[in-house]
Design a protein around this motif. Structure first.
Motif, PDB file in Angstrom:
ATOM      1  N   ALA A   4      -3.093  22.617  32.128  1.00  0.00           N
ATOM      2  CA  ALA A   4      -3.140  23.989  32.634  1.00  0.00           C
ATOM      3  C   ALA A   4      -2.714  24.054  34.096  1.00  0.00           C
ATOM      4  CB  ALA A   4      -4.553  24.552  32.468  1.00  0.00           C
ATOM      5  N   GLU A   5      -3.062  23.034  34.877  1.00  0.00           N
ATOM      6  CA  GLU A   5      -2.665  23.020  36.279  1.00  0.00           C
ATOM      7  C   GLU A   5      -1.169  22.751  36.433  1.00  0.00           C
ATOM      8  OE1 GLU A   5      -4.260  23.840  39.068  1.00  0.00           O
ATOM      9  OE2 GLU A   5      -5.954  24.452  37.832  1.00  0.00           O
ATOM     10  N   PHE A   6      -0.602  21.892  35.576  1.00  0.00           N
ATOM     11  CA  PHE A   6       0.845  21.684  35.627  1.00  0.00           C
ATOM     12  C   PHE A   6       1.587  22.982  35.281  1.00  0.00           C
ATOM     13  CE2 PHE A   6       0.001  17.008  35.047  1.00  0.00           C
ATOM     14  CZ  PHE A   6       0.610  16.626  36.227  1.00  0.00           C
ATOM     15  N   GLU A   7       1.070  23.721  34.298  1.00  0.00           N
ATOM     16  CA  GLU A   7       1.693  24.998  33.935  1.00  0.00           C
ATOM     17  C   GLU A   7       1.632  25.968  35.112  1.00  0.00           C
ATOM     18  OE1 GLU A   7       2.184  29.009  32.818  1.00  0.00           O
ATOM     19  OE2 GLU A   7       0.224  28.199  33.394  1.00  0.00           O
ATOM     20  N   LYS A   8       0.499  25.975  35.822  1.00  0.00           N
ATOM     21  CA  LYS A   8       0.349  26.848  36.980  1.00  0.00           C
ATOM     22  C   LYS A   8       1.306  26.429  38.096  1.00  0.00           C
ATOM     23  CE  LYS A   8      -3.891  27.812  38.108  1.00  0.00           C
ATOM     24  NZ  LYS A   8      -5.234  27.711  38.738  1.00  0.00           N
ATOM     25  N   HIS A   9       1.408  25.111  38.340  1.00  0.00           N
ATOM     26  CA  HIS A   9       2.336  24.616  39.357  1.00  0.00           C
ATOM     27  C   HIS A   9       3.769  25.027  39.022  1.00  0.00           C
ATOM     28  CE1 HIS A   9      -0.892  22.299  41.078  1.00  0.00           C
ATOM     29  NE2 HIS A   9      -0.083  21.713  41.929  1.00  0.00           N
ATOM     30  N   GLU A  10       4.161  24.839  37.780  1.00  0.00           N
ATOM     31  CA  GLU A  10       5.529  25.176  37.383  1.00  0.00           C
ATOM     32  C   GLU A  10       5.811  26.662  37.619  1.00  0.00           C
ATOM     33  OE1 GLU A  10       8.428  24.440  33.538  1.00  0.00           O
ATOM     34  OE2 GLU A  10       6.319  24.957  33.182  1.00  0.00           O
ATOM     35  N   ARG A  11       4.823  27.495  37.359  1.00  0.00           N
ATOM     36  CA  ARG A  11       5.003  28.940  37.485  1.00  0.00           C
ATOM     37  C   ARG A  11       5.065  29.390  38.946  1.00  0.00           C
ATOM     38  NH1 ARG A  11       0.592  32.039  36.857  1.00  0.00           N
ATOM     39  NH2 ARG A  11      -0.407  30.332  35.740  1.00  0.00           N
ATOM     40  N   LEU A  12       4.332  28.685  39.820  1.00  0.00           N
ATOM     41  CA  LEU A  12       4.170  29.157  41.189  1.00  0.00           C
ATOM     42  C   LEU A  12       5.025  28.420  42.222  1.00  0.00           C
ATOM     43  CD1 LEU A  12       0.279  29.596  41.344  1.00  0.00           C
ATOM     44  CD2 LEU A  12       1.992  31.388  41.039  1.00  0.00           C
ATOM     45  N   GLU A  13       5.448  27.170  41.910  1.00  0.00           N
ATOM     46  CA  GLU A  13       5.941  26.324  42.994  1.00  0.00           C
ATOM     47  C   GLU A  13       7.270  26.773  43.595  1.00  0.00           C
ATOM     48  OE1 GLU A  13       6.136  22.393  41.480  1.00  0.00           O
ATOM     49  OE2 GLU A  13       7.481  22.885  39.838  1.00  0.00           O
ATOM     50  N   CYS A  47       6.172  13.247  40.614  1.00  0.00           N
ATOM     51  CA  CYS A  47       7.037  14.413  40.858  1.00  0.00           C
ATOM     52  C   CYS A  47       6.562  15.666  40.153  1.00  0.00           C
ATOM     53  CB  CYS A  47       8.476  14.102  40.457  1.00  0.00           C
ATOM     54  SG  CYS A  47       8.710  13.801  38.684  1.00  0.00           S
ATOM     55  N   GLY A  48       5.592  15.547  39.252  1.00  0.00           N
ATOM     56  CA  GLY A  48       5.109  16.722  38.551  1.00  0.00           C
ATOM     57  C   GLY A  48       6.213  17.410  37.783  1.00  0.00           C
ATOM     58  N   THR A  49       6.317  18.708  37.940  1.00  0.00           N
ATOM     59  CA  THR A  49       7.319  19.486  37.207  1.00  0.00           C
ATOM     60  C   THR A  49       8.643  19.592  37.959  1.00  0.00           C
ATOM     61  OG1 THR A  49       6.420  21.552  38.110  1.00  0.00           O
ATOM     62  CG2 THR A  49       5.545  20.802  36.004  1.00  0.00           C
ATOM     63  N   GLY A  50       8.767  18.854  39.079  1.00  0.00           N
ATOM     64  CA  GLY A  50      10.054  18.737  39.766  1.00  0.00           C
ATOM     65  C   GLY A  50      10.286  19.716  40.898  1.00  0.00           C
ATOM     66  N   GLY A  51       9.242  20.360  41.364  1.00  0.00           N
ATOM     67  CA  GLY A  51       9.423  21.401  42.367  1.00  0.00           C
ATOM     68  C   GLY A  51       9.993  20.940  43.697  1.00  0.00           C
ATOM     69  N   MET A  52       9.878  19.638  44.008  1.00  0.00           N
ATOM     70  CA  MET A  52      10.411  19.123  45.267  1.00  0.00           C
ATOM     71  C   MET A  52      11.867  18.679  45.151  1.00  0.00           C
ATOM     72  SD  MET A  52       7.965  19.520  47.372  1.00  0.00           S
ATOM     73  CE  MET A  52       8.321  18.501  48.798  1.00  0.00           C
ATOM     74  N   PHE A  53      12.405  18.617  43.948  1.00  0.00           N
ATOM     75  CA  PHE A  53      13.757  18.083  43.771  1.00  0.00           C
ATOM     76  C   PHE A  53      14.818  18.831  44.582  1.00  0.00           C
ATOM     77  CE2 PHE A  53      12.779  16.283  39.240  1.00  0.00           C
ATOM     78  CZ  PHE A  53      12.058  15.257  39.808  1.00  0.00           C
ATOM     79  N   PRO A  54      14.875  20.176  44.537  1.00  0.00           N
ATOM     80  CA  PRO A  54      15.945  20.854  45.273  1.00  0.00           C
ATOM     81  C   PRO A  54      15.929  20.549  46.770  1.00  0.00           C
ATOM     82  CG  PRO A  54      14.972  22.339  43.669  1.00  0.00           C
ATOM     83  CD  PRO A  54      14.097  21.119  43.710  1.00  0.00           C
ATOM     84  N   MET A  55      14.748  20.517  47.383  1.00  0.00           N
ATOM     85  CA  MET A  55      14.674  20.189  48.806  1.00  0.00           C
ATOM     86  C   MET A  55      15.089  18.745  49.056  1.00  0.00           C
ATOM     87  SD  MET A  55      12.757  18.468  51.273  1.00  0.00           S
ATOM     88  CE  MET A  55      11.054  18.316  50.738  1.00  0.00           C
ATOM     89  N   LEU A 202      -4.978  27.644  43.782  1.00  0.00           N
ATOM     90  CA  LEU A 202      -3.646  28.190  43.527  1.00  0.00           C
ATOM     91  C   LEU A 202      -3.720  29.394  42.595  1.00  0.00           C
ATOM     92  CD1 LEU A 202      -1.567  24.930  43.105  1.00  0.00           C
ATOM     93  CD2 LEU A 202      -1.419  26.572  44.993  1.00  0.00           C
ATOM     94  N   ALA A 203      -3.173  30.499  43.060  1.00  0.00           N
ATOM     95  CA  ALA A 203      -3.167  31.725  42.262  1.00  0.00           C
ATOM     96  C   ALA A 203      -2.054  32.624  42.777  1.00  0.00           C
ATOM     97  CB  ALA A 203      -4.519  32.443  42.374  1.00  0.00           C
ATOM     98  N   PRO A 204      -1.528  33.507  41.930  1.00  0.00           N
ATOM     99  CA  PRO A 204      -0.518  34.460  42.409  1.00  0.00           C
ATOM    100  C   PRO A 204      -1.079  35.313  43.544  1.00  0.00           C
ATOM    101  CG  PRO A 204      -0.651  34.455  40.015  1.00  0.00           C
ATOM    102  CD  PRO A 204      -1.817  33.650  40.495  1.00  0.00           C
ATOM    103  N   VAL A 205      -0.192  35.702  44.469  1.00  0.00           N
ATOM    104  CA  VAL A 205      -0.578  36.475  45.641  1.00  0.00           C
ATOM    105  C   VAL A 205       0.320  37.701  45.733  1.00  0.00           C
ATOM    106  CG1 VAL A 205      -0.850  36.395  48.157  1.00  0.00           C
ATOM    107  CG2 VAL A 205      -1.269  34.330  46.812  1.00  0.00           C
ATOM    108  N   ASN A 206      -0.230  38.787  46.236  1.00  0.00           N
ATOM    109  CA  ASN A 206       0.567  39.976  46.495  1.00  0.00           C
ATOM    110  C   ASN A 206       1.842  39.594  47.249  1.00  0.00           C
ATOM    111  OD1 ASN A 206       1.256  42.083  48.777  1.00  0.00           O
ATOM    112  ND2 ASN A 206       0.360  43.263  47.101  1.00  0.00           N
ATOM    113  N   PRO A 207       3.007  40.105  46.838  1.00  0.00           N
ATOM    114  CA  PRO A 207       4.266  39.659  47.458  1.00  0.00           C
ATOM    115  C   PRO A 207       4.311  39.819  48.973  1.00  0.00           C
ATOM    116  CG  PRO A 207       4.710  40.877  45.444  1.00  0.00           C
ATOM    117  CD  PRO A 207       3.242  41.006  45.694  1.00  0.00           C
ATOM    118  N   ILE A 208       3.746  40.885  49.508  1.00  0.00           N
ATOM    119  CA  ILE A 208       3.757  41.075  50.959  1.00  0.00           C
ATOM    120  C   ILE A 208       2.898  40.024  51.640  1.00  0.00           C
ATOM    121  CG2 ILE A 208       3.127  42.635  52.835  1.00  0.00           C
ATOM    122  CD1 ILE A 208       3.843  44.963  50.967  1.00  0.00           C
TER     123      ILE A 208
END
Length: 242
Positions: A4-13, A47-55, A202-208
């Motif tokens: 569940a945490e990997f799914e959250k990371h993938e969605r938010l990272e 590396c988890g779901t790969g969120g650091m790869f592009p950087m 980790l949780a979604p945040v208001n865009p502003i």
């Protein structure tokens, strides 16, 4: 971590302020600490779901290593051009050798961090670098750490000690996520009084709000590019193979 945490990371990272601010800070340190090379081989351990790869791809050719089969599948789906191998610290890692091995928020999860770091050092080329980030300061321990299956949080001295014991010469270390340290410390104190909440922070945040926090946290990259920060929620260190 649990699936569940990997799914959250993938969605938010990609866009969450914490991930983006952390990437900016890490990039500032990599830019100042990595020796100039025409071609550089980088292994991202845990590396988890790969969120650091592009950087990381701005600094060389990247491959990944990850314990969780679920996270590896997500990384393969998101970044099909990047090779991602199974790993199990301290014994199972790609052979290399690599110019740089990174472990971003990894060694706090393992029972024997020194042995795990030694395994990374063994995959380095001469004068190669290991770059790590870890959660800082045991006084900030919370349900967030329990949910993410951390074994410990780090003082600066403990991190330097473990890197040195693994055969690395520490060339740089600093706290970061400094501006939000008072807020996090206060939240941890409230948690001790009221009891832990569910899950990780980790949780979604208001865009502003997300944009404001991203810029606030990410601004620390300008300091890290030139110097160090005295306290923070996280630590970063670079070690050169001795």
């Amino acid at each position: 971590m649990e699936a569940a945490e990997f799914e959250k990371h993938e969605r938010l990272e990609r866009d969450h302020w914490w991930f983006e601010g952390r990437r900016r800070c890490i990039a500032a340190v990599l830019s100042r600490e990595l020796p100039a090379l025409a071609q550089r081989e980088i292994l991202d351990v845990g590396c988890g779901t790969g969120g650091m790869f592009p950087m990381l791809q701005r600094y060389g050719k990247v491959s990944g290593a990850e314990y969780s089969a679920d996270a590896r599948a997500r990384a393969h789906r998101n970044f099909p051009s990047v090779e991602v191998s199974a790993c199990e610290l301290p014994d199972v890692l790609p052979a290399g050798p690599f110019d740089v091995v990174t472990a971003f928020d990894v060694i706090e999860h393992v029972d024997d961090p020194v042995a795990s770091l030694r395994s990374m050092v063994a995959r380095l080329k001469p004068n190669g670098r290991v770059v790590v980030t870890v959660p800082a300061l045991q006084l900030l321990w919370s349900q967030h750490d329990v949910t993410l299956q951390h074994r410990r949080r780090y003082s600066r001295g403990l991190l330097v000690e473990q890197l040195t014991a693994a055969g690395l010469r520490v060339t740089y270390d600093s706290f970061f996520n400094t501006g939000l340290f008072p807020v996090v410390a206060a939240a941890r104190l409230v948690e001790r009084v009221r009891g832990p909440g569910p899950g990780s922070d980790l949780a979604p945040v208001n865009p502003i709000v997300n944009g404001a926090l991203r810029e606030f946290f990410g601004a620390e990259a300008r300091v890290l590019a030139r110097g160090r920060l005295p306290i923070g929620v996280s630590l970063i260190a670079v070690g050169a193979r001795s």
